[in-house]
Each structure stands twice: as C-alpha cells, then as structure tokens.
Design a protein around this motif. Sequence first.
Motif, PDB file in Angstrom:
ATOM      1  N   ALA A 113       0.845  -1.189   0.000  1.00 47.32           N
ATOM      2  CA  ALA A 113       0.000   0.000   0.000  1.00 47.32           C
ATOM      3  C   ALA A 113       0.882   1.242   0.000  1.00 47.32           C
ATOM      4  N   GLU A 114       0.260   2.397  -0.280  1.00 46.62           N
ATOM      5  CA  GLU A 114       1.019   3.641  -0.349  1.00 46.62           C
ATOM      6  C   GLU A 114       1.617   3.990   1.003  1.00 46.62           C
ATOM      7  N   LEU A 115       0.833   3.825   2.069  1.00 48.00           N
ATOM      8  CA  LEU A 115       1.317   4.091   3.417  1.00 48.00           C
ATOM      9  C   LEU A 115       1.783   2.798   4.070  1.00 48.00           C
ATOM     10  N   PRO A 116       2.822   2.858   4.909  1.00 46.05           N
ATOM     11  CA  PRO A 116       3.199   1.666   5.676  1.00 46.05           C
ATOM     12  C   PRO A 116       2.025   1.178   6.523  1.00 46.05           C
ATOM     13  N   LYS A 117       2.011  -0.114   6.779  1.00 46.54           N
ATOM     14  CA  LYS A 117       0.856  -0.744   7.413  1.00 46.54           C
ATOM     15  C   LYS A 117       0.534  -0.170   8.780  1.00 46.54           C
ATOM     16  N   GLN A 118       1.565   0.320   9.503  1.00 52.79           N
ATOM     17  CA  GLN A 118       1.323   0.797  10.863  1.00 52.79           C
ATOM     18  C   GLN A 118       0.431   2.032  10.925  1.00 52.79           C
ATOM     19  N   PHE A 119       0.217   2.677   9.784  1.00 54.68           N
ATOM     20  CA  PHE A 119      -0.618   3.877   9.751  1.00 54.68           C
ATOM     21  C   PHE A 119      -2.036   3.600   9.278  1.00 54.68           C
ATOM     22  N   HIS A 120      -2.335   2.377   8.902  1.00 51.87           N
ATOM     23  CA  HIS A 120      -3.682   2.052   8.441  1.00 51.87           C
ATOM     24  C   HIS A 120      -4.638   1.911   9.616  1.00 51.87           C
ATOM     25  N   LEU A 121      -5.885   2.257   9.364  1.00 47.57           N
ATOM     26  CA  LEU A 121      -6.880   2.267  10.433  1.00 47.57           C
ATOM     27  C   LEU A 121      -7.319   0.862  10.802  1.00 47.57           C
ATOM     28  N   ILE A 122      -7.430   0.639  12.099  1.00 42.03           N
ATOM     29  CA  ILE A 122      -8.107  -0.524  12.656  1.00 42.03           C
ATOM     30  C   ILE A 122      -9.285   0.052  13.423  1.00 42.03           C
ATOM     31  N   GLY A 123     -10.468  -0.115  12.879  1.00 38.77           N
ATOM     32  CA  GLY A 123     -11.604   0.613  13.451  1.00 38.77           C
ATOM     33  C   GLY A 123     -11.457   2.087  13.113  1.00 38.77           C
ATOM     34  N   GLU A 124     -11.331   2.922  14.123  1.00 39.55           N
ATOM     35  CA  GLU A 124     -11.265   4.365  13.900  1.00 39.55           C
ATOM     36  C   GLU A 124      -9.874   4.949  14.139  1.00 39.55           C
ATOM     37  N   ARG A 125      -8.896   4.113  14.513  1.00 38.15           N
ATOM     38  CA  ARG A 125      -7.571   4.643  14.827  1.00 38.15           C
ATOM     39  C   ARG A 125      -6.480   3.866  14.087  1.00 38.15           C
ATOM     40  N   PRO A 126      -5.361   4.502  13.776  1.00 36.64           N
ATOM     41  CA  PRO A 126      -4.256   3.779  13.157  1.00 36.64           C
ATOM     42  C   PRO A 126      -3.757   2.671  14.079  1.00 36.64           C
ATOM     43  N   GLU A 127      -3.316   1.577  13.478  1.00 35.62           N
ATOM     44  CA  GLU A 127      -2.886   0.453  14.305  1.00 35.62           C
ATOM     45  C   GLU A 127      -1.718   0.831  15.210  1.00 35.62           C
ATOM     46  N   LEU A 128      -0.841   1.720  14.766  1.00 39.25           N
ATOM     47  CA  LEU A 128       0.264   2.153  15.621  1.00 39.25           C
ATOM     48  C   LEU A 128      -0.242   2.880  16.852  1.00 39.25           C
ATOM     49  N   MET A 129      -1.287   3.676  16.683  1.00 40.10           N
ATOM     50  CA  MET A 129      -1.849   4.393  17.821  1.00 40.10           C
ATOM     51  C   MET A 129      -2.434   3.409  18.839  1.00 40.10           C
ATOM     52  N   LEU A 130      -3.069   2.366  18.344  1.00 39.70           N
ATOM     53  CA  LEU A 130      -3.604   1.344  19.238  1.00 39.70           C
ATOM     54  C   LEU A 130      -2.478   0.653  20.004  1.00 39.70           C
TER      55      LEU A 130
END
Length: 227
Positions: free
Chosen positions: A19-36
Amino acid sequence: MNRILHIVVAAGSGRRFGAELPKQFHLIGERPELMLAVDAMRRYGCGGTVVTVLNPDYIGYWTEVCVSAGFDPGPIVAGGSTRWESVKNAVDAYGADADIITVHDGARPLVGRRVVEAVVAAVASGAKGAVPVVALSDSIRHVGADGSSKAVDRAAYVAVQTPQGFSGMEFRQAYGMPYSQAFTDDASVMEAAGYDVRLVEGSPVNIKVTNPSDIAIAELLLRQCND
C-alpha cells in the motif's frame, strides 16, 4: 520501583503490505494500528515510558496524525535500516537508566493487559528476558537446503509474539555487540550474548498485521474485545 522503557518499533517501509502508506498507519476501526499499539503499552505497561521508533520520512506525518486526533505522540526516535538498528537507536536515546526494557511491534495493535503484565512481571522477578508465545495450530515441515522437506512435531515449537521484555543492563550489553543477520528478534540478540529467556503465555488475539487481509481480522477482533 523499576524504571521501565517500552519501545514500540514501527520504522518499516511496509513494502510487503503493498500500500502507499506503511501498514502501521492504516486504520483498525477508527484509529491507526500504531496508535492502538502505543496506547496499549501506555495503559498496560506498569507506568513505563513509551518511545516510538519511526522511519525518519514519516515522523512529521505521524506527528500531524496524532495532533489531529488529540493523541500525544510522546517521544519519537528515528529508526535505522534494520530492526536491530532501530531498537539500538531507542536504547541509546532513552534506555541508559532503564531497569526493564520491552520491545513491541507497532504492527501488533491488539496486545492486551495480561500479556504485557506477564512479560514485565517475569523480568521484574529475575528473568533476563521474557517472550510471549502461543502454540502452533498448523502442521509444520522442515525444509532443507536442497528443497526437500519432512514433517516435524509442532508440539516442540511455539510462535513468538511481542512485547518481549528484558533486564535493562543485560539488554544494553547485548546491543553492544555487532549486528548479525541471525538477529531475527530481540530475544535472539540476548541469546547470542549468552542470556536465557523465559517463555510466558501469549494471546491468539495479539496478531501481527502483515497483509491487507489482516486488517479485517484485526477489526473483527477489536470489535469482539470491545463488546
């Protein structure tokens, strides 16, 4: 009281994710997975400091995302060309006085309290290292250099998760060694330095997001955890 440093490693480029963005920045629910992942280590990390390691090209982006979400990004360290170098950068920057150091994958957004506390407790009780593991459910085979394979007993193997936790003094010593391609995770660095690690119970929910299809699985698990 033990001084604890939690390192969340998210410096990968995400090429395998496609994907264009690294996976850690993709949303899981409403927040990026890194934030979780960062939030979980803050909530369950027994009061330790959480440091995020990022690719330098994405530090500005991540800071903007956090500010927009009202989320404190906390300390950020620039990562290196390998995971080993990324962890070493964080240890050098923030780990000089830490009694316990844990390292967690930013791509494991669903880590729970039980796993984090078990890792920290094992090191606090005297283990040089603690690694969460889960039993394998699939049959596995050993593949030889010539391409041949044979079945092996899966009961003799476990799958390794993060966070992995370590005694700060020994961890700093281990990361003083030169880099080796044999370093597949932080436990392997410690073992190369001559230290044993203790296994603790992991969790099947603590999945690592590697492929786009893992996003849907993580979202389903997140909803179940929140129900």
